[in-house]
Design a protein around this motif. Structure first.
Motif, short mmCIF file in Angstrom:
data_model
loop_
_atom_site.label_atom_id
_atom_site.label_comp_id
_atom_site.label_asym_id
_atom_site.label_seq_id
_atom_site.Cartn_x
_atom_site.Cartn_y
_atom_site.Cartn_z
N TYR A 242 -0.58 -23.78 78.02
CA TYR A 242 0.49 -22.78 78.09
C TYR A 242 1.84 -23.45 78.30
CZ TYR A 242 3.39 -19.08 80.15
OH TYR A 242 4.41 -18.22 80.43
N GLY A 243 1.87 -24.44 79.17
CA GLY A 243 3.10 -25.16 79.43
C GLY A 243 3.58 -25.93 78.21
N LYS A 244 2.65 -26.47 77.46
CA LYS A 244 3.02 -27.22 76.25
C LYS A 244 3.70 -26.31 75.24
CE LYS A 244 -0.72 -30.59 76.74
NZ LYS A 244 -1.97 -31.15 76.17
N THR A 245 3.18 -25.09 75.07
CA THR A 245 3.79 -24.17 74.11
C THR A 245 5.17 -23.73 74.61
OG1 THR A 245 2.74 -22.21 75.12
CG2 THR A 245 1.53 -23.33 73.37
N LYS A 246 5.32 -23.55 75.91
CA LYS A 246 6.62 -23.17 76.46
C LYS A 246 7.63 -24.31 76.29
CE LYS A 246 6.36 -18.94 78.02
NZ LYS A 246 7.23 -17.87 77.47
N ALA A 247 7.18 -25.54 76.48
CA ALA A 247 8.07 -26.69 76.30
C ALA A 247 8.52 -26.80 74.85
CB ALA A 247 7.36 -27.97 76.74
N MET A 248 7.61 -26.55 73.90
CA MET A 248 7.96 -26.57 72.49
C MET A 248 8.99 -25.48 72.17
SD MET A 248 4.14 -27.12 70.91
CE MET A 248 4.67 -26.71 69.26
N ALA A 249 8.77 -24.29 72.74
CA ALA A 249 9.70 -23.18 72.50
C ALA A 249 11.07 -23.47 73.10
CB ALA A 249 9.11 -21.89 73.07
N GLU A 250 11.08 -24.05 74.30
CA GLU A 250 12.36 -24.41 74.93
C GLU A 250 13.15 -25.37 74.05
OE1 GLU A 250 12.41 -25.85 78.86
OE2 GLU A 250 11.73 -23.99 79.79
N LYS A 251 12.46 -26.33 73.47
CA LYS A 251 13.13 -27.30 72.60
C LYS A 251 13.81 -26.58 71.42
CE LYS A 251 12.21 -31.67 70.16
NZ LYS A 251 12.66 -31.31 68.80
N LEU A 252 13.11 -25.60 70.85
CA LEU A 252 13.68 -24.83 69.75
C LEU A 252 14.92 -24.06 70.19
CD1 LEU A 252 10.41 -23.38 68.15
CD2 LEU A 252 11.86 -25.18 67.19
N VAL A 253 14.84 -23.48 71.40
CA VAL A 253 15.96 -22.68 71.91
C VAL A 253 17.16 -23.57 72.20
CG1 VAL A 253 16.73 -21.20 73.81
CG2 VAL A 253 14.44 -20.89 72.84
N PHE A 254 16.92 -24.74 72.79
CA PHE A 254 18.02 -25.68 73.05
C PHE A 254 18.67 -26.13 71.74
CE2 PHE A 254 15.97 -26.81 77.26
CZ PHE A 254 17.00 -26.27 78.02
N GLU A 255 17.85 -26.44 70.76
CA GLU A 255 18.38 -26.91 69.48
C GLU A 255 19.13 -25.81 68.74
OE1 GLU A 255 14.89 -28.33 67.53
OE2 GLU A 255 14.93 -30.30 68.51
N ALA A 256 18.74 -24.55 68.97
CA ALA A 256 19.39 -23.43 68.28
C ALA A 256 20.76 -23.11 68.87
CB ALA A 256 18.50 -22.19 68.34
#
Length: 339
Positions: free
Chosen positions: A121-135
């Motif tokens: 679950y944490g791995k998917t949240k970390a991946m999503a955070e990266k997308l949000v930061f990059e956006a």
């Protein structure tokens, strides 16, 4: 996740101005039928600067299930449809604990912590955070830019927290004894769901008003819940609902480790003839026994966040819901008693 944009008010559609009073904000809450999302929607609907609150959730739209990488789709849609503000709901699990089970003791948003995240679950949240930061800062189709920030809750309690109902059933099956897995020196923040939702509302508003401060930032959720020891919070809530619930003892790590391995063996041997009930796994156990706490006032400094609900109010609301829900709880099954 909250997305917001501004549209001309229906009452002044023929005279467009840049005045805040002549415009109305529209908010979209993805996952708005969930535990936290439902409270965000409730609080947003009480704000007089918001014209409309829209809810998008897979619980309401079965066809949504065919999509993958949901955060990426939302961010792409924001750029295409000129939605300039996004507040993403993440989790402390996006940070850790890592696979080495290294603790974080009362850190903050700037605390350096590395290593591979333990929970899937944490791995998917970390991946999503990266997308949000990059956006953050990406160009919209109308020439504007997307502005994003992230909220990271930890353990969230309150009305409709299913884990509290499950713990109550387990305690009743053990004659009111509430045992616990985390060692007594383990710390993890607990926050009332109403305060987590309120932080989202304030962040979404101030992301519009003060984008230079909030853009690209991450904020940990917090309130005045009195202790970082989860088993004490759970006991206070459940014993306030039912005085017969009493705090039991700590379950040693080695005992749970053996039970997890035994469960895995039984599952392999008996599959596909019988599927044993779901049981805690090793990554989750390691997360539970690892200190991962924070201490921060960043949300107050950046956008004036103060808890909307005190600890006493949070406890009262949670306990009243538990009392009302108790009559609908199903008795534990025999395998639950053994576990």
């Amino acid at each position: 996740m909250i997305g917001s944009w501004q549209q001309t008010s229906l009452y002044s559609s023929t005279t467009k101005t840049t005045s805040e009073m002549d415009r109305a904000w529209v908010y979209l809450v993805t996952g708005g039928c969930g535990f936290i999302g439902e409270r965000i929607v409730e609080l947003l609907s009480q704000q007089d600067y918001i014209k409309e609150v829209r809810v998008f959730d897979s619980a309401a739209r079965e066809e949504v299930e065919k999509f993958t990488t949901g955060t990426e789709n939302v961010l792409r849609a924001c750029c295409d449809l000129n939605i300039p503000y996004v507040v993403y709901t993440s989790s402390i699990a996006a940070v850790g604990p890592n696979t080495l089970h290294e603790p974080m003791f009362r850190g903050n948003e700037d605390t350096k912590y590395s290593g591979e995240v333990e929970l899937p679950y944490g791995k998917t949240k970390a991946m999503a955070e990266k997308l949000v930061f990059e956006a953050n800062g990406k160009k919209l189709s109308n020439g504007g830019k997307l502005t994003t920030c992230i909220i990271r809750p930890n353990t969230v309690y309150g009305e409709k927290a299913s884990f509290l109902q499950e713990l109550y059933l387990l305690a009743k099956a053990r004659k009111g004894v509430l045992n616990y897995l985390e060692p007594e020196n383990t710390e993890r923040n607990n926050t009332y769901v109403g305060n987590v939702a309120w932080m989202h509302v304030l962040a979404a508003r101030n992301l519009q008003l003060k984008p230079d401060i909030l853009a690209g930032q991450v904020y940990y959720s917090y309130d005045d819940t009195p202790t970082r020891k989860g088993f004490l919070i759970r006991h206070q809530l459940l014993s306030s609902m039912d005085p017969s619930v009493r705090l039991g003892s700590h379950i040693p790590y080695w005992k749970m480790w053996l039970m997890i391995q035994l469960h895995r063996i039984i599952k392999v041997i008996l599959y596909p003839f019988w599927k044993p009930p779901a049981f805690i796994n090793l990554p989750l156990l390691n997360t539970i026994v690892t200190t991962f706490s924070y201490e921060t006032d960043k949300a107050w400094r950046h956008f004036g966040y103060k808890p909307l609900f005190t600890w006493e109010e949070s406890k009262h609301r949670t306990v009243q819901w538990l009392k009302a829900a108790a009559g609908n709880l199903e008795p534990p099954q025999p395998h639950d008693k053994k576990n």
